[in-house]
Write a protein that holds these residues in place. Structure first.
Motif, PDB file in Angstrom:
ATOM      1  N   ASP A   1       0.824  -1.208   0.000  1.00 47.87           N
ATOM      2  CA  ASP A   1       0.000   0.000   0.000  1.00 47.87           C
ATOM      3  C   ASP A   1       0.858   1.258   0.000  1.00 47.87           C
ATOM      4  N   THR A   2       1.947   1.237   0.758  1.00 44.87           N
ATOM      5  CA  THR A   2       2.754   2.444   0.934  1.00 44.87           C
ATOM      6  C   THR A   2       4.115   2.390   0.250  1.00 44.87           C
ATOM      7  N   GLY A   3       4.643   1.194   0.011  1.00 43.29           N
ATOM      8  CA  GLY A   3       6.017   1.090  -0.471  1.00 43.29           C
ATOM      9  C   GLY A   3       7.031   1.180   0.654  1.00 43.29           C
ATOM     10  N   LEU A   4       6.557   1.224   1.898  1.00 45.64           N
ATOM     11  CA  LEU A   4       7.431   1.276   3.069  1.00 45.64           C
ATOM     12  C   LEU A   4       7.397  -0.067   3.785  1.00 45.64           C
ATOM     13  N   VAL A   5       8.512  -0.424   4.391  1.00 44.83           N
ATOM     14  CA  VAL A   5       8.603  -1.702   5.093  1.00 44.83           C
ATOM     15  C   VAL A   5       8.966  -1.440   6.546  1.00 44.83           C
ATOM     16  N   SER A   6       8.175  -1.995   7.436  1.00 39.10           N
ATOM     17  CA  SER A   6       8.442  -1.861   8.867  1.00 39.10           C
ATOM     18  C   SER A   6       9.583  -2.783   9.284  1.00 39.10           C
ATOM     19  N   PRO A   7      10.418  -2.361  10.224  1.00 40.55           N
ATOM     20  CA  PRO A   7      11.456  -3.267  10.745  1.00 40.55           C
ATOM     21  C   PRO A   7      10.876  -4.563  11.305  1.00 40.55           C
ATOM     22  N   TYR A   8       9.646  -4.500  11.800  1.00 43.63           N
ATOM     23  CA  TYR A   8       9.013  -5.711  12.327  1.00 43.63           C
ATOM     24  C   TYR A   8       8.780  -6.749  11.224  1.00 43.63           C
ATOM     25  N   HIS A   9       8.665  -6.278   9.991  1.00 37.33           N
ATOM     26  CA  HIS A   9       8.411  -7.192   8.875  1.00 37.33           C
ATOM     27  C   HIS A   9       9.568  -8.173   8.700  1.00 37.33           C
ATOM     28  N   ALA A  10      10.790  -7.692   8.924  1.00 29.06           N
ATOM     29  CA  ALA A  10      11.954  -8.572   8.796  1.00 29.06           C
ATOM     30  C   ALA A  10      11.930  -9.666   9.859  1.00 29.06           C
ATOM     31  N   VAL A  11      11.491  -9.302  11.065  1.00 28.40           N
ATOM     32  CA  VAL A  11      11.385 -10.292  12.141  1.00 28.40           C
ATOM     33  C   VAL A  11      10.351 -11.353  11.770  1.00 28.40           C
ATOM     34  N   LEU A  12       9.216 -10.899  11.257  1.00 24.21           N
ATOM     35  CA  LEU A  12       8.170 -11.842  10.853  1.00 24.21           C
ATOM     36  C   LEU A  12       8.648 -12.747   9.726  1.00 24.21           C
ATOM     37  N   LEU A  13       9.349 -12.162   8.740  1.00 25.45           N
ATOM     38  CA  LEU A  13       9.750 -12.933   7.567  1.00 25.45           C
ATOM     39  C   LEU A  13      10.662 -14.093   7.952  1.00 25.45           C
ATOM     40  N   LYS A  14      11.594 -13.844   8.848  1.00 16.07           N
ATOM     41  CA  LYS A  14      12.482 -14.918   9.287  1.00 16.07           C
ATOM     42  C   LYS A  14      11.704 -15.997  10.041  1.00 16.07           C
ATOM     43  N   GLN A  15      10.664 -15.576  10.750  1.00 16.87           N
ATOM     44  CA  GLN A  15       9.863 -16.542  11.503  1.00 16.87           C
ATOM     45  C   GLN A  15       9.017 -17.407  10.569  1.00 16.87           C
ATOM     46  N   VAL A  16       8.321 -16.778   9.619  1.00 20.35           N
ATOM     47  CA  VAL A  16       7.424 -17.554   8.753  1.00 20.35           C
ATOM     48  C   VAL A  16       8.202 -18.385   7.742  1.00 20.35           C
ATOM     49  N   ALA A  17       9.461 -18.005   7.469  1.00 16.15           N
ATOM     50  CA  ALA A  17      10.270 -18.810   6.546  1.00 16.15           C
ATOM     51  C   ALA A  17      10.477 -20.224   7.084  1.00 16.15           C
ATOM     52  N   GLN A  18      10.334 -20.379   8.399  1.00 21.88           N
ATOM     53  CA  GLN A  18      10.484 -21.696   9.015  1.00 21.88           C
ATOM     54  C   GLN A  18       9.187 -22.506   8.972  1.00 21.88           C
ATOM     55  N   HIS A  19       8.092 -21.878   8.524  1.00 21.58           N
ATOM     56  CA  HIS A  19       6.786 -22.537   8.549  1.00 21.58           C
ATOM     57  C   HIS A  19       6.258 -22.864   7.159  1.00 21.58           C
ATOM     58  N   GLY A  20       7.105 -22.830   6.152  1.00 22.49           N
ATOM     59  CA  GLY A  20       6.658 -23.216   4.818  1.00 22.49           C
ATOM     60  C   GLY A  20       6.520 -22.035   3.881  1.00 22.49           C
ATOM     61  N   ASP A  21       6.498 -22.350   2.597  1.00 18.54           N
ATOM     62  CA  ASP A  21       6.504 -21.310   1.568  1.00 18.54           C
ATOM     63  C   ASP A  21       5.159 -20.608   1.417  1.00 18.54           C
TER      64      ASP A  21
END
Length: 571
Positions: free
Chosen positions: A261-281
């Motif tokens: 929506d904004t083109g901006l990425v929250s620092p929290y998004h990086a934390v989430l991405l590493k977490q969900v990468a362990q739960h499947g594609d």
């Protein structure tokens, strides 16, 4: 204050009449008197009335402030918060000059009223705490009575521009910038942070303004329910570890929506991405907000994507997540050289010069290789978002954009040469040109206000471009007819047309230029043939008053009919 103003007028007149060699000695009395006036109630208004006379007398002569069109709003805070009285007064005089131009009291030769107002709006936005009186102890300690000047100045600027519209105009400006999807978003994040701090400060009353800022603030500091109060990345990590798949999917969807929506990425998004990468594609695709195209690309190159996430995406490099998502959406991983080139990028050993440049611009909070990969992903995902900063390097910025758009593996090769070897070698009419052996480029200093890729590659390209220009000395016509094909790539047209006489700067053979331009680009005159490869072009840039500013390098992307039926050239 009447006596002070009379002395200031007399000192200004003496400065105006002084010959060039004695102006420095006549300048200091003007600065001292202006400082005393600015500390008085009504002093800013008095200086605003005298802005034109002060500039014509030579107050800004020989400094960056002599060219208001090149001034950068984000740098104003350093001067306004500093302890150097002369620097502070010059900055104040410059901004009051901008105000006089914005209010059409001063018809400036190189600055329009619209541009001046735009500049001041950003200055106010970036210095909101000072505007609302939230001056820190450090400013009081270092500035003493000088701290009164920036406070009175900003209040005067806000009152004259329209206090109630500052925040709303700022928000509109932020959205205007974000709609262009630039690679560099730090200035935007800085402005959003200032708005957020003012919203949270009970001593600051914004009235009814600033209501539209919530989407921007939440996109950065709390896109989802689990981090809406901005708890910090460590607390958020703990919350994620206790979530089930359904809750993680809810978080992933929220982050993806805010990012796209904004083109901006929250620092929290990086934390989430590493977490969900362990739960499947599936969850990973949700967190990246991928369509069917992006999901297929993710599944085909999952090892590469997971390695990028593990090694390079941190809260400090979170903007790379948006770049990764858009790169997957472009499907360029399917081009045979791209995936191997990105594997090489992951393990690239950076030259000492490259590490020093990245450290100077971005610090050492994350590995330099990760910072560079963030820049690579953003440039591959947003090829039209490349900026040149406050530097005369539009040719090099255009080259990076064109390669990212049309030839991404060549861009990755350029990054490797610059970052690893600290040298790029290109050929001009069969002769090798080394960036290491070339003389200075167009830019007089090494630019730092750039994205990570441009930071390392542009200095090399700039020197090569300038060296190619030196090889064209003595030839008739515009040197770009020889430089462009050699500099940008084989797909750059060898034909060349220009409607300006290079020697005189006057328009030349317009009808011939129009005929050739229409025959090549206009769908109604070229057999409706779409443009296959982007093409370099040069345009004359003017302000809103049609005053010539300078030449600028652009890339023609396509020419087609817009939804309203008007044929347009998109660049």
């Amino acid at each position: 204050m009447t006596g002070l103003l009379q002395k200031l007028d007399a000192a200004t007149l003496q400065l105006a009449r002084a010959p060039d060699f004695s102006k420095p000695t006549r300048l200091q009395p003007v600065i001292d008197l202006a400082r005393r006036v600015l500390q008085q109630s009504g002093g800013c208004a008095a200086i605003e009335e005298r802005a034109e006379a002060l500039e014509e007398a030579g107050v800004f002569e020989g400094s960056d402030w002599a060219q208001p069109a090149i001034l950068v709003p984000s740098l104003s805070g350093q001067s306004l918060r500093g302890s150097d009285a002369t620097l502070l007064v010059i900055e104040a005089l410059s901004e009051l000059r901008m105000l006089a131009v914005a209010k059409s009291r001063y018809q400036h030769s190189s600055l329009s009223a619209v541009a001046a107002k735009h500049f001041l709006t950003q200055v106010l936005a970036l210095n909101l705490p000072m505007l609302f009186g939230s001056v820190g102890e450090s400013e009081r300690e270092t500035q003493g009575r000088l701290a009164l000047i920036p406070s009175l100045l900003l209040q005067h600027l806000a009152a004259r521009i329209g206090f109630e519209h500052i925040i709303d105009e700022l928000i509109n400006e932020i959205w205007r910038i974000l709609q262009q999807r630039p690679i560099q978003v730090d200035p935007v994040k800085q402005m959003i942070t200032q708005i957020s701090l003012c919203q949270a400060n009970p001593e600051i009353d914004l009235g009814s303004s600033g209501q539209g800022a919530n989407r921007l603030v939440s996109a950065l500091f709390g896109p989802t329910q689990a981090c809406h109060e901005d708890p910090g990345v460590d607390v958020y990590q703990q919350r994620l570890e206790s979530m089930d798949t359904t809750a993680l999917q809810y978080e992933a969807t929220g982050f993806a929506r805010a990012m796209h929506d904004t083109g901006l990425v929250s620092p929290y998004h990086a934390v989430l991405l590493k977490q969900v990468a362990q739960h499947g594609d599936q969850l990973l695709a949700e967190a990246l907000g991928l369509s069917a195209t992006g999901r297929d690309c993710l599944l085909c190159f999952r090892d590469l994507v997971h390695s990028i996430i593990d090694d390079c995406l941190f809260p400090e490099t979170a903007q790379g997540i948006y770049g990764l998502a858009l790169t997957l959406e472009r499907g360029i991983f399917y081009q045979p050289p791209v995936a191997p080139a990105l594997w090489r990028q992951l393990g690239l050993e950076l030259a000492p010069w490259s590490r020093a440049r990245l450290s100077a611009a971005f610090g050492d909070a994350v590995p330099h290789r990760a910072r560079l990969m963030e820049g690579v992903l953003c440039m591959l995902g947003l090829p039209l978002g490349v900026g040149q900063g406050n530097n005369p390097t539009c040719q090099s910025a255009r080259a990076l954009s064109m390669w990212s758009y049309n030839d991404p593996d060549y861009l990755l090769q350029m990054v490797t040469w610059a970052a690893r070897d600290d040298e790029i070698v290109m050929h001009f009419e069969g002769k090798p040109i080394s960036s290491r052996e070339s003389l200075s480029g167009v830019a007089q200093t090494l630019p730092l206000d750039l994205d990570p890729v441009s930071l390392l590659v542009v200095p090399h390209l700039d020197r090569i471009y300038a060296e190619m220009g030196r090889h064209c000395i003595g030839r008739d016509g515009d040197p770009h007819q020889w430089i462009n094909p050699e500099f940008h790539g084989w797909w750059t047209g060898r034909g060349f047309r220009i409607n300006v006489d290079v020697g005189t700067g006057h328009l030349h053979e317009l009808e011939s230029f129009y005929r050739h331009f229409y025959a090549h680009y206009h769908p109604g005159y070229n057999g409706n043939q779409p443009l296959i490869h982007p093409q370099p072009a040069g345009i004359a840039v003017t302000d809103s008053a049609a005053r010539f500013i300078g030449w600028h390098a652009i890339t023609i992307i396509r020419a087609t009919v817009d939804p309203q039926g008007t044929t347009r050239v998109y660049f």
